[in-house]
Design an enzyme around this catalytic site. Structure first.
Site, short mmCIF file in Angstrom:
data_model
loop_
_atom_site.label_atom_id
_atom_site.label_comp_id
_atom_site.label_asym_id
_atom_site.label_seq_id
_atom_site.Cartn_x
_atom_site.Cartn_y
_atom_site.Cartn_z
N CYS A 13 0.84 -1.18 0.00
CA CYS A 13 0.00 0.00 0.00
C CYS A 13 0.88 1.25 0.00
O CYS A 13 1.86 1.29 0.75
CB CYS A 13 -0.88 -0.05 1.25
SG CYS A 13 -1.98 1.35 1.43
N PRO A 14 0.60 2.24 -0.82
CA PRO A 14 -0.57 2.42 -1.68
C PRO A 14 -0.33 2.03 -3.14
O PRO A 14 -1.14 2.37 -4.00
CB PRO A 14 -0.82 3.93 -1.58
CG PRO A 14 0.56 4.50 -1.54
CD PRO A 14 1.38 3.48 -0.74
#
Length: 74
Positions: A13-14
């Site tokens: 993430c992200p």
């Protein structure tokens, strides 16, 4: 219509959302993309991204090494 397979396993993430957003930008409306991820947060991030950007999350599937999302571009 066949879905494009996009392998994002190994990314944290992200990055899965950023890369999926960029890939969908280059695709025509209604196109299907199959996103493979290994990031545990993707089960939260990908549905949220689809909702925010107006894409349809067609299906979510748990895989041996993560999750697979089928998305139709809005």
């Amino acid at each position: 219509m066949d879905a494009v397979l996009y392998d994002l396993r190994g990314l944290k993430c992200p990055l899965p959302v950023i890369k999926t957003r960029k890939k969908l930008t280059a695709m025509p409306s209604g196109a299907m993309i199959l996103v493979d991820t290994s990031d545990p947060l993707a089960v939260i991030d990908i549905p949220h991204f689809c909702n925010e950007d107006g894409h349809e999350l067609v299906s979510t599937e748990k895989t041996e090494r993560g999750h697979r999302f089928l998305i139709r571009k809005g």
